[in-house]
Write a protein that holds these residues in place. Structure first.
Motif, mmCIF file in Angstrom:
data_model
loop_
_atom_site.group_PDB
_atom_site.id
_atom_site.type_symbol
_atom_site.label_atom_id
_atom_site.label_comp_id
_atom_site.label_asym_id
_atom_site.label_seq_id
_atom_site.Cartn_x
_atom_site.Cartn_y
_atom_site.Cartn_z
ATOM 1 N N LEU A 86 0.834 -1.202 0.000
ATOM 2 C CA LEU A 86 0.000 0.000 0.000
ATOM 3 C C LEU A 86 0.865 1.246 0.000
ATOM 4 O O LEU A 86 2.051 1.191 0.300
ATOM 5 C CB LEU A 86 -0.905 0.003 1.230
ATOM 6 C CG LEU A 86 -2.009 -1.051 1.257
ATOM 7 C CD1 LEU A 86 -2.868 -0.866 2.485
ATOM 8 C CD2 LEU A 86 -2.877 -0.968 0.023
ATOM 9 N N ARG A 135 2.101 4.868 4.906
ATOM 10 C CA ARG A 135 1.190 5.041 6.030
ATOM 11 C C ARG A 135 1.725 6.141 6.949
ATOM 12 O O ARG A 135 2.853 6.067 7.434
ATOM 13 C CB ARG A 135 1.041 3.742 6.816
ATOM 14 C CG ARG A 135 0.055 3.888 7.966
ATOM 15 C CD ARG A 135 -0.220 2.559 8.620
ATOM 16 N NE ARG A 135 -1.148 2.721 9.722
ATOM 17 C CZ ARG A 135 -1.554 1.737 10.492
ATOM 18 N NH1 ARG A 135 -1.114 0.514 10.270
ATOM 19 N NH2 ARG A 135 -2.406 1.963 11.471
ATOM 20 N N ILE A 171 -8.032 3.480 -1.030
ATOM 21 C CA ILE A 171 -6.648 3.036 -0.858
ATOM 22 C C ILE A 171 -6.291 2.010 -1.911
ATOM 23 O O ILE A 171 -5.263 2.104 -2.582
ATOM 24 C CB ILE A 171 -6.431 2.439 0.546
ATOM 25 C CG1 ILE A 171 -6.576 3.521 1.604
ATOM 26 C CG2 ILE A 171 -5.043 1.802 0.644
ATOM 27 C CD1 ILE A 171 -6.421 3.006 3.013
ATOM 28 N N GLY A 173 -4.142 3.774 -4.876
ATOM 29 C CA GLY A 173 -2.772 3.414 -4.530
ATOM 30 C C GLY A 173 -2.107 2.495 -5.525
ATOM 31 O O GLY A 173 -0.885 2.392 -5.553
ATOM 32 N N PHE A 222 -1.839 7.280 3.529
ATOM 33 C CA PHE A 222 -3.074 7.229 4.301
ATOM 34 C C PHE A 222 -2.744 7.155 5.789
ATOM 35 O O PHE A 222 -1.600 6.901 6.184
ATOM 36 C CB PHE A 222 -3.914 6.016 3.895
ATOM 37 C CG PHE A 222 -3.332 4.690 4.335
ATOM 38 C CD1 PHE A 222 -3.819 4.026 5.452
ATOM 39 C CD2 PHE A 222 -2.287 4.110 3.637
ATOM 40 C CE1 PHE A 222 -3.284 2.816 5.857
ATOM 41 C CE2 PHE A 222 -1.738 2.905 4.032
ATOM 42 C CZ PHE A 222 -2.241 2.252 5.144
ATOM 43 N N LEU A 256 -6.746 10.406 4.065
ATOM 44 C CA LEU A 256 -6.100 10.104 2.796
ATOM 45 C C LEU A 256 -5.242 11.300 2.396
ATOM 46 O O LEU A 256 -5.683 12.447 2.484
ATOM 47 C CB LEU A 256 -7.139 9.836 1.697
ATOM 48 C CG LEU A 256 -8.037 8.610 1.900
ATOM 49 C CD1 LEU A 256 -9.081 8.552 0.811
ATOM 50 C CD2 LEU A 256 -7.219 7.332 1.916
#
Length: 878
Positions: free
Chosen positions: A506, A509, A565, A569, A582, A591
Motif C-alpha cells: 500500500l 502510512r 486506498i 494506490g 493514508f 487520505l
C-alpha cells in the motif's frame, strides 16, 4: 545472449554505435516520371517493376522517396517504406508487423491505401473516412500524406511513427517509438520510447530503464508539462504546447538528423553530412543498462578499456548448453511467470525459494521502480515477492531497508563497480523434479534395495514434518485472520487491525500526529465531499499535499475508505490524482493526495476569475478523457468512476486535468459481470440508465463525460440558462440570463442538439471567449459530447475512441438524433418546472433546485414508467 568468449552479438554491435544506415532493395512501383504525388486507381507490385531501381514517389527536392523495400535481398519480406535518399536510410514503414511477398500489391483508391498479399488478403491499410482521397503526397519532411480535393490532410505517416523521428516531426504525449527486432525483421520488439507529460522514457516490457531528463547530456529548462518531442538542426527537445523548452539536448548544427530507437534498445541521435553518419547522442550510454543485453540472468560487466559490455554468469549460476545462465544446483530452476508452466507443471509462487547472487550487483529498473520500505528485514522483502507471481526476485538494501522487486520479465543483471555496497540480490527459484544420472525419474530406482537406516530416520522425520505443518498452518491462519485484507469488499479491516499491522504493497502510512502537524491542526480547509473535508498540508520534505479527513465512519464510509486506498494506490496515470499515503489510527481515517494548485474545474469554469481559453478547455477535455480511458481499459481491473463532474476534475500546473475522488468506483475483474445497478452519482451528470434500474457499465462514465464536455464549451452549468430567442448574457448574480425577462431556464444539452441540427455551433460557445474560438473547433467537441450522451449506452463511444477522436487519430462520430430525442423530453419538463417556479416567485437558486428535482422525477417516472425517485435518491451520497 553473448559472453566474453563468444563473438559480439547484434546487441553488442548496437552498443558500439554501428551506423544506422540500412540498405534496401527497392522496386519501382510505377513507370511514370517521378512525382511528389500520385492519384487514385494507382497500383503496383515488386514483380511488376522489378527492373526499375527508383521509387513510385519522390519528394519535390528529391530528399525522400517512397518504395516497396526489402531490407535483406535474401529475405522475402517486403514493406512500404519512406527512405532518406542521400543516406539510403528508412525512416518509416507501413506494414512492419505484416510483411508481404514479392507478389503482393499496393492500391491507392479514393478510399485510401491498401496492401494485399499474394493471395489477395489485406495486410495493411490507411482508409480515412472524412472525405474522398484525391492524392498521396510525399513532402520534403518525409511525411507521407493522403489529401482530399482541397489539399486537406486526411492521414499522415508522421502520426503513426515506427522506430524513427526526423526533423520536422512531432512525437506527441501518449505516442511512442517501437524498435525493430533486427535490421532485416522490422516487426516491433519489446523496447519502446514513450513520451509522457514530463519526460521521454525507454521501457522494456513496461519497465523503465532510462529517462531523458536524467541523462548527463540533457538540461531541464522548466517544470512545464511536456506536449511533444522534436529534433531540429540544433538538437533534441521536449517542448510545452506554447513552444517553450522543458528538456533539451544541445547538438551541433546540421541539415539532416534522425532519432532512432535501435534494435539493441538504445535511443540514438545521428546526423548525416558529407556522405557519412555522425553519432551525436545515445541513451543509455552504458550498455549494461540495457535490460536484456546479456540475456536472462546474464551478468553484464563494462570493459573499462573498450567501454563495451562483457557477459558472464553471476555467482551460483553457470552457463547451460542452451547458452543461458541456470542455477548451479540442478534441483532448482528459475521461476516462471504468472500463468506459465515450469517443467510441465504449474508453478506455486508461495513455494519459491531464493538463491543469492551476492553483493556488488544492480538491476536496470532499480533506479526507476518504487522502493518498498517496510522498515523490517530481508524475510519480509522475500515474502512480498513470494506472494506475487509476477515477481522474479528482489534486491535488498541492508542499510536502508529498501526492497526492490524484479517484476514482469527477468532481464540481465549489472556487475556494480562498487563491490562493497549494501545491495544484495536474490533470484526466485522453484524445485525441479529430481532425476538420476541417466535422466530418468528417481521412481525408476524403486527396485533397488531400501536402505535400513531409513527405517530409523523416517519416523523421526515424519514427526518433524507434522510439527512443521502445524506451524505453517498456524502461521497461515494468523495471516488469513489478521494480515490478508481485501479492499473494496464489505469485510474491510477494523481500526484495531489497521493499527496493529503494516500492510505491504500500500502507499505510505502516516501517523496522525504527523498529519496534524503538516496541516497545522487541520487549519486550512480547501474543499469538502460526502464523507468529510479536505485540508492543505506541508510535509517535512516541503511537499504540499491535500489531506482528506473521513468523518463518516459508518459502514459505507469504511468501505469507501478501503476502496480508495486499493484503487488509487495501485494505479498511476498522469491524468489521475496520485494517492501519496493514508492514516488509519483508532477511528481516524485520512487520505493524503498530491496537491492540485489550481483547484477543481468547477471553480475555474463557473467562477468569476480569468476565463479559460479554448485550448486550455480542449486540453482539460483530452486529459480527462485519457484518465477515464485508462480507468476503463488500461488497468488490470476495469474501474468505473460513477461520479464524473467538474468538481471531481482537479487542475494542476498549466491546467493539467486529473480525475479525483474514487470513493464511488467499482472494481470489476474480467471474469466478473461488468454490470451493477446501485444508484450512485450526482444529479445532472447521471446517465438515463441510472434512472430506470437498467444495467450500469463504463458507458455511464462516458455519458457523464459528455455532460462535462458540454459545460466546457458553454462555460456554464447545463441547467443554469435563461433564454429569450437564445440571446444569453450574464446577470448581476453571476448566472446567465437574457437582457429582457426570460421565458424560463434553458436545458443546455437540448440547446446543443438544436444548434447541432442547424449547424450554428458558435451559438454554443462561451460568449466570454468572444472571437477566440472557431465554429470548427466548437463543432468537434459538440459532436463528441452528443455522441457520448446517446440514450442507448451501446451507441456511446468508449473512452479510448473518444481519446482517438480528440487527438485526431480517428474520425469524429456523427450523433444519432434518434438516440438523443430524450433530451427534448428532458428539456420540456425542465422548462415547465422552472416556469412554474417563476410564477410562484422563487429565486434563481430555488428555481434551479425545483426544476432539477422535477426533471429527475419525470425522467424516472413519466418517461420510463418506473417508480418515482426523489431528488435525494438520485443525488446519491454526495
Amino acid at each position: 545472449m553473448f559472453f566474453a568468449s563468444a563473438a559480439p552479438s547484434p546487441l553488442l554491435m548496437g552498443f558500439l554505435l554501428v551506423l544506422p544506415t540500412v540498405f534496401f532493395s527497392c522496386a519501382l512501383v510505377s513507370a511514370l516520371p517521378f512525382s511528389e504525388l500520385i492519384h487514385p486507381d494507382f497500383n503496383g507490385s515488386y514483380l511488376q517493376f522489378i527492373d526499375n531501381s527508383g521509387a513510385f514517389l519522390l519528394s519535390r527536392n528529391g530528399t525522400y522517396k517512397a518504395a516497396i523495400c526489402n531490407p535483406d535481398a535474401r529475405q522475402i519480406n517486403f514493406y512500404l517504406c519512406v527512405i532518406h535518399v542521400a543516406s539510403n536510410t528508412m525512416i518509416w514503414s507501413a506494414n512492419r508487423n505484416h510483411p508481404f511477398s514479392e507478389a503482393g500489391k499496393i492500391y491507392l483508391t479514393s478510399k485510401g491505401i491498401t496492401i494485399v498479399n499474394e493471395t489477395g488478403v489485406e495486410v495493411w491499410s490507411a482508409l480515412p473516412t472524412q472525405s474522398s482521397v484525391n492524392a498521396l503526397l510525399l513532402n520534403e519532411m518525409g511525411n507521407l500524406v493522403l489529401v482530399d480535393q482541397a489539399n486537406n490532410s486526411l492521414w499522415e505517416s508522421f502520426r503513426y511513427p515506427t522506430d524513427t523521428i526526423v526533423i520536422g516531426q512531432h512525437l506527441s504525449v501518449g505516442t511512442s517509438l517501437s524498435s525493430a527486432v533486427s535490421a532485416s525483421d522490422l516487426s516491433t520488439s519489446d523496447y519502446q520510447l514513450r513520451l509522457t507529460s514530463s519526460d521521454a522514457i525507454l521501457q522494456w516490457h513496461g519497465q523503465t530503464y532510462w529517462k531523458l531528463s536524467m541523462d548527463t547530456s540533457a538540461y531541464t529548462d522548466s517544470g512545464n508539462t511536456v506536449e511533444f518531442m522534436t529534433i531540429n538542426g540544433t538538437g533534441l527537445y521536449l517542448l510545452n504546447r506554447n513552444g517553450s523548452v522543458v528538456v533539451r539536448v544541445a547538438l551541433a548544427s546540421t541539415d539532416f538528423r534522425i532519432g532512432k530507437l535501435d534494435a539493441s534498445g538504445q535511443f540514438m541521435v545521428n546526423s548525416f553530412s558529407n556522405g557519412k553518419w555522425n553519432h551525436e547522442f545515445v541513451g543509455p550510454s552504458d550498455g549494461c543498462r540495457l535490460p536484456f543485453v546479456c540475456g536472462r540472468i546474464g551478468q553484464c560487466s563494462a570493459n573499462s578499456a573498450s567501454n563495451t559490455p562483457t557477459c558472464s554468469c553471476p555467482s551460483n549460476f553457470h552457463l547451460s548448453s542452451l547458452n543461458s545462465c541456470v542455477p548451479v544446483d540442478g534441483s532448482f530452476s528459475l521461476f516462471s511467470a504468472c500463468n506459465s508452466s515450469n517443467n510441465g507443471s504449474q508453478v506455486d509462487s508461495s513455494a519459491a525459494t531464493y538463491l543469492t547472487i551476492g553483493y556488488g550487483y544492480d538491476y536496470f529498473s532499480n533506479d526507476f521502480s518504487k522502493q518498498l520500505n517496510y522498515g523490517l528485514n530481508l524475510s519480509v522483502c522475500q515474502e512480498v515477492c513470494s506472494g506475487d507471481c509476477s515477481c522474479f526476485g528482489v534486491f535488498y538494501d541492508n542499510s536502508s531497508g529498501f526492497c526492490y522487486k524484479i517484476e514482469n520479465k527477468l532481464g540481465s543483471i549489472i556487475s556494480s563497480a562498487n563491490g562493497d555496497d549494501d545491495l544484495l540480490g536474490y533470484i526466485k527459484l522453484v524445485a525441479t523434479p529430481s532425476t538420476n544420472f541417466d535422466g530418468n525419474n528417481n521412481s525408476s530406482d524403486q527396485s533397488q534395495k531400501f536402505p535400513v537406516v531409513a527405517l530409523i530416520l523416517l519416523p523421526s522425520a515424519a514427526c518433524c514434518i507434522l510439527i512443521a505443518i502445524g506451524f505453517v498452518w498456524l502461521k497461515r491462519w494468523r495471516i488469513s485472520r489478521f494480515g490478508e485484507i481485501k479492499f473494496g469488499q464489505p469485510n474491510c479491516p477494523s481500526s484495531e487491525e489497521l493499527d496493529a499491522f503494516h500492510i505491504p504493497g500500500l502507499p505510505r502510512r502516516f501517523d496522525y500526529k504527523e498529519l496534524e502537524v503538516a496541516t497545522d491542526k487541520f487549519k486550512t480547509q480547501i474543499g469538502s465531499g460526502g464523507f468529510g473535508a479536505v485540508y492543505t498540508g506541508i510535509l517535512p520534505d516541503k511537499t504540499v499535499v491535500a489531506v482528506k479527513k473521513i468523518t463518516n465512519l459508518g459502514i459505507q464510509g469504511k468501505r469507501d475508505f478501503c476502496t480508495e486506498i486499493a484503487v488509487i494506490g495501485n494505479i498511476h496515470h498522469v491524468n489521475l490524482v496520485k494517492l501519496k499515503g493514508f492514516c488509519a489510527q483508532g477511528r481516524v481515517r485520512l487520505l493524503v493526495f498530491e496537491y492540485m494548485n489550481h483547484g477543481s474545474l468547477d471553480r475555474i469554469l463557473f467562477g468569476t476569475g480569468p476565463v479559460l481559453e479554448w485550448q486550455e478547455r480542449f486540453n482539460i477535455a483530452l486529459g480527462t478523457a485519457r484518465g477515464l480511458a485508462y480507468l476503463h481499459s488500461g488497468c488490470e481491473q476495469k474501474i468505473i468512476h460513477c461520479d464524473i463532474k467538474p468538481e471531481n476534475i482537479l487542475l494542476h500546473d498549466d491546467f493539467q486535468a486529473k480525475i479525483s475522488d474514487f470513493g464511488l468506483s467499482k472494481l470489476l475483474t474480467p471474469e466478473q459481470s461488468s454490470l451493477f445497478t446501485t444508484m450512485r452519482g450526482t444529479r445532472g451528470y447521471l446517465a438515463p440508465e441510472w434512472l430506470t434500474n437498467s444495467a450500469i457499465c463504463e458507458k455511464t462514465d462516458v455519458y457523464s463525460f459528455g455532460m462535462v464536455l458540454l459545460e466546457l464549451v458553454s462555460g456554464r452549468k447545463n441547467c443554469l440558462l435563461r433564454t429569450q430567442s437564445h440571446s444569453l448574457e450574464d446577470d448581476s448574480s453571476g448566472s446567465h440570463s437574457s437582457s429582457s425577462s426570460g421565458l424560463g431556464f434553458l436545458y443546455y444539452p437540448l440547446f446543443a442538439l438544436e444548434m447541432h441540427e442547424q449547424g450554428k455551433y458558435l451559438e454554443l460557445a462561451d460568449p466570454r471567449l468572444e472571437n477566440r474560438v472557431t465554429s470548427q473547433e466548437v463543432e468537434r467537441l459538440i459532436r463528441v459530447a452528443l455522441c457520448c450522451v446517446h440514450e442507448e449506452p451501446s451507441l456511446r463511444p468508449n473512452m479510448v475512441a473518444v481519446v482517438g477522436m480528440l487527438e485526431g487519430r480517428i474520425p469524429f462520430c456523427q450523433p444519432r438524433i434518434e438516440s438523443l430525442n430524450f433530451l427534448r423530453f428532458y428539456g420540456r419538463r425542465f422548462t415547465e418546472a422552472s416556469m412554474i417556479g417563476e410564477e410562484n416567485g422563487s429565486n434563481n437558486a430555488i428555481l434551479y433546485s425545483q426544476a432539477n428535482a422535477f426533471l429527475t422525477s419525470v425522467a424516472g417516472g413519466s418517461y420510463r414508467s418506473v417508480s418515482y425517485m426523489s431528488s435525494q435518491q438520485v443525488s446519491g451520497p454526495r
